[in-house]
Scaffold this motif. Sequence first.
Motif, PDB file in Angstrom:
ATOM      1  N   ARG A 168       0.986  -0.898   0.591  1.00 46.57           N
ATOM      2  CA  ARG A 168      -0.130   0.301  -0.044  1.00 46.57           C
ATOM      3  C   ARG A 168       0.346   1.457  -0.194  1.00 46.57           C
ATOM      4  O   ARG A 168       1.869   1.565   0.962  1.00 46.57           O
ATOM      5  CB  ARG A 168      -1.313   0.209   0.914  1.00 46.57           C
ATOM      6  CG  ARG A 168      -1.249   1.319   1.308  1.00 46.57           C
ATOM      7  CD  ARG A 168      -2.516   0.898   2.530  1.00 46.57           C
ATOM      8  NE  ARG A 168      -3.291   2.697   2.886  1.00 46.57           N
ATOM      9  CZ  ARG A 168      -5.233   2.215   2.367  1.00 46.57           C
ATOM     10  NH1 ARG A 168      -5.500   1.370   2.469  1.00 46.57           N
ATOM     11  NH2 ARG A 168      -5.058   3.156   1.892  1.00 46.57           N
ATOM     12  N   GLY A 169       0.584   1.903  -0.865  1.00 43.82           N
ATOM     13  CA  GLY A 169       0.947   3.651  -1.209  1.00 43.82           C
ATOM     14  C   GLY A 169       2.704   3.221  -1.377  1.00 43.82           C
ATOM     15  O   GLY A 169       3.643   4.671  -1.871  1.00 43.82           O
ATOM     16  N   ALA A 170       3.219   2.449  -1.687  1.00 43.24           N
ATOM     17  CA  ALA A 170       4.438   2.236  -2.440  1.00 43.24           C
ATOM     18  C   ALA A 170       4.217   2.401  -3.962  1.00 43.24           C
ATOM     19  O   ALA A 170       3.693   2.696  -4.819  1.00 43.24           O
ATOM     20  CB  ALA A 170       4.719   0.733  -2.353  1.00 43.24           C
ATOM     21  N   THR A 171       5.664   3.157  -4.559  1.00 46.84           N
ATOM     22  CA  THR A 171       6.224   3.761  -5.654  1.00 46.84           C
ATOM     23  C   THR A 171       7.753   2.505  -5.877  1.00 46.84           C
ATOM     24  O   THR A 171       8.123   2.521  -5.784  1.00 46.84           O
ATOM     25  CB  THR A 171       6.803   5.029  -6.104  1.00 46.84           C
ATOM     26  OG1 THR A 171       5.512   5.664  -5.734  1.00 46.84           O
ATOM     27  CG2 THR A 171       6.718   5.410  -7.449  1.00 46.84           C
ATOM     28  N   VAL A 172       6.344   1.952  -6.995  1.00 44.65           N
ATOM     29  CA  VAL A 172       7.951   0.761  -7.564  1.00 44.65           C
ATOM     30  C   VAL A 172       8.190   1.078  -9.433  1.00 44.65           C
ATOM     31  O   VAL A 172       7.338   1.484  -9.745  1.00 44.65           O
ATOM     32  CB  VAL A 172       7.450  -0.676  -7.311  1.00 44.65           C
ATOM     33  CG1 VAL A 172       7.531  -0.648  -6.064  1.00 44.65           C
ATOM     34  CG2 VAL A 172       5.785  -1.280  -8.118  1.00 44.65           C
ATOM     35  N   MET A 173       9.703  -0.005  -9.465  1.00 47.62           N
ATOM     36  CA  MET A 173       9.338   0.886 -11.022  1.00 47.62           C
ATOM     37  C   MET A 173      10.891   0.204 -11.526  1.00 47.62           C
ATOM     38  O   MET A 173      11.512  -0.350 -10.981  1.00 47.62           O
ATOM     39  CB  MET A 173       9.221   2.122 -10.783  1.00 47.62           C
ATOM     40  CG  MET A 173      11.288   2.788 -10.716  1.00 47.62           C
ATOM     41  SD  MET A 173      11.361   4.332 -10.597  1.00 47.62           S
ATOM     42  CE  MET A 173      10.196   4.958 -10.075  1.00 47.62           C
ATOM     43  N   GLY A 174      10.908  -0.299 -12.735  1.00 47.31           N
ATOM     44  CA  GLY A 174      11.674  -0.993 -13.509  1.00 47.31           C
ATOM     45  C   GLY A 174      11.746  -2.157 -14.104  1.00 47.31           C
ATOM     46  O   GLY A 174      10.827  -3.027 -13.801  1.00 47.31           O
ATOM     47  N   ASN A 175      12.892  -3.233 -14.275  1.00 45.16           N
ATOM     48  CA  ASN A 175      12.148  -4.859 -14.353  1.00 45.16           C
ATOM     49  C   ASN A 175      13.514  -5.101 -13.946  1.00 45.16           C
ATOM     50  O   ASN A 175      14.733  -5.599 -14.147  1.00 45.16           O
ATOM     51  CB  ASN A 175      12.488  -4.773 -15.979  1.00 45.16           C
ATOM     52  CG  ASN A 175      11.817  -6.162 -16.853  1.00 45.16           C
ATOM     53  OD1 ASN A 175      11.951  -7.301 -16.235  1.00 45.16           O
ATOM     54  ND2 ASN A 175      12.005  -6.693 -17.854  1.00 45.16           N
ATOM     55  N   PRO A 176      12.670  -5.774 -12.848  1.00 48.60           N
ATOM     56  CA  PRO A 176      11.487  -6.551 -12.359  1.00 48.60           C
ATOM     57  C   PRO A 176      11.260  -5.353 -11.149  1.00 48.60           C
ATOM     58  O   PRO A 176      12.353  -4.559 -11.262  1.00 48.60           O
ATOM     59  CB  PRO A 176      12.156  -7.899 -11.513  1.00 48.60           C
ATOM     60  CG  PRO A 176      13.372  -7.323 -11.334  1.00 48.60           C
ATOM     61  CD  PRO A 176      13.980  -6.943 -12.223  1.00 48.60           C
ATOM     62  N   ALA A 177      10.399  -4.857 -11.381  1.00 48.64           N
ATOM     63  CA  ALA A 177      10.144  -3.135 -10.612  1.00 48.64           C
ATOM     64  C   ALA A 177       9.998  -3.628  -9.536  1.00 48.64           C
ATOM     65  O   ALA A 177      10.334  -4.679  -8.150  1.00 48.64           O
ATOM     66  CB  ALA A 177       8.309  -3.061 -10.122  1.00 48.64           C
ATOM     67  N   ARG A 178      10.818  -2.578  -8.722  1.00 54.59           N
ATOM     68  CA  ARG A 178      11.794  -2.395  -7.048  1.00 54.59           C
ATOM     69  C   ARG A 178      11.222  -0.971  -6.590  1.00 54.59           C
ATOM     70  O   ARG A 178      10.632  -0.538  -7.553  1.00 54.59           O
ATOM     71  CB  ARG A 178      12.792  -2.793  -7.381  1.00 54.59           C
ATOM     72  CG  ARG A 178      13.542  -3.682  -8.091  1.00 54.59           C
ATOM     73  CD  ARG A 178      14.893  -4.402  -6.800  1.00 54.59           C
ATOM     74  NE  ARG A 178      15.444  -5.027  -7.643  1.00 54.59           N
ATOM     75  CZ  ARG A 178      14.855  -7.044  -7.376  1.00 54.59           C
ATOM     76  NH1 ARG A 178      14.051  -6.924  -6.968  1.00 54.59           N
ATOM     77  NH2 ARG A 178      16.023  -7.169  -8.121  1.00 54.59           N
ATOM     78  N   PRO A 179      10.972  -1.013  -5.150  1.00 53.55           N
ATOM     79  CA  PRO A 179      11.102   0.238  -4.753  1.00 53.55           C
ATOM     80  C   PRO A 179      11.768   1.578  -5.249  1.00 53.55           C
ATOM     81  O   PRO A 179      12.621   1.245  -4.835  1.00 53.55           O
ATOM     82  CB  PRO A 179      10.800  -0.085  -3.142  1.00 53.55           C
ATOM     83  CG  PRO A 179      10.908  -1.487  -3.164  1.00 53.55           C
ATOM     84  CD  PRO A 179      11.173  -1.632  -4.256  1.00 53.55           C
ATOM     85  N   ALA A 180      10.870   2.476  -5.270  1.00 53.48           N
ATOM     86  CA  ALA A 180      11.867   3.614  -5.659  1.00 53.48           C
ATOM     87  C   ALA A 180      12.721   4.532  -4.894  1.00 53.48           C
ATOM     88  O   ALA A 180      12.290   4.205  -3.547  1.00 53.48           O
ATOM     89  CB  ALA A 180      10.883   4.592  -6.510  1.00 53.48           C
ATOM     90  N   ARG A 181      13.353   4.799  -5.243  1.00 54.65           N
ATOM     91  CA  ARG A 181      14.567   5.094  -4.094  1.00 54.65           C
ATOM     92  C   ARG A 181      14.170   7.356  -4.458  1.00 54.65           C
ATOM     93  O   ARG A 181      14.307   7.411  -5.222  1.00 54.65           O
ATOM     94  CB  ARG A 181      16.087   5.046  -4.238  1.00 54.65           C
ATOM     95  CG  ARG A 181      16.541   4.116  -4.247  1.00 54.65           C
ATOM     96  CD  ARG A 181      17.545   3.708  -4.477  1.00 54.65           C
ATOM     97  NE  ARG A 181      17.588   3.217  -5.411  1.00 54.65           N
ATOM     98  CZ  ARG A 181      19.492   2.780  -6.566  1.00 54.65           C
ATOM     99  NH1 ARG A 181      20.658   3.298  -6.439  1.00 54.65           N
ATOM    100  NH2 ARG A 181      19.381   2.366  -7.578  1.00 54.65           N
ATOM    101  N   GLY A 182      14.324   7.529  -2.834  1.00 57.60           N
ATOM    102  CA  GLY A 182      13.632   9.199  -2.149  1.00 57.60           C
ATOM    103  C   GLY A 182      13.136   9.725  -2.877  1.00 57.60           C
ATOM    104  O   GLY A 182      12.815  10.888  -2.957  1.00 57.60           O
TER     105      GLY A 182
END
Length: 182
Positions: A168-182
């Motif tokens: 919930r509320g997380a931002t992910v991106m990439g392949n594979p999707a990972r939490p966005a940094r700061g």
Amino acid sequence: MTQKERMLAGELYRADDPELSADAARAAAWMARYNGAAGAGAEDRHAMLAEGLGQAGAGAVVRSPFHCDYGCNIHLGERVFLNFGCVILDVVRVEIGAGTQIGPGVQILTADHPRDPALRAEGWEFGRPIRIGANVWIGGGALILPGVTIGDDAIIGAGSVVTRDVARGATVMGNPARPARG
């Protein structure tokens, strides 16, 4: 169990089963009508969504072209928005929560295949349900893989490949999707 019952239960099934083939043909006919009615009014298009999907909440909008396997396993909450060119492989339940916005070209894929090559060669497959929470934003071109749950208020970056649950509320991106940094 019938092949359809096996499919809906997430067990191995054969998609070439006559009952499933007939269901897929009905969905294809519905998609042809729906996609051909891109210029129809919002009320008429929503009525068509309610006819072809398992649930179409009030104010749900799906822009054409749209493609799915069966339609009846797709459940859209109120005010869900799917942009142009989305694909939902709905061999099992796909649930999209209220207010979620999905960018163009997103693929939501419940269909999966056995890792055993002999079973794949025989035509067996299975599905794992996907749940997307409320007020989620999924950027264009993202892929949501079988069995994933995305929590409310999450953001999925454009082009991301989501292979795991997203909090919930997380931002992910990439392949594979990972939490966005700061």
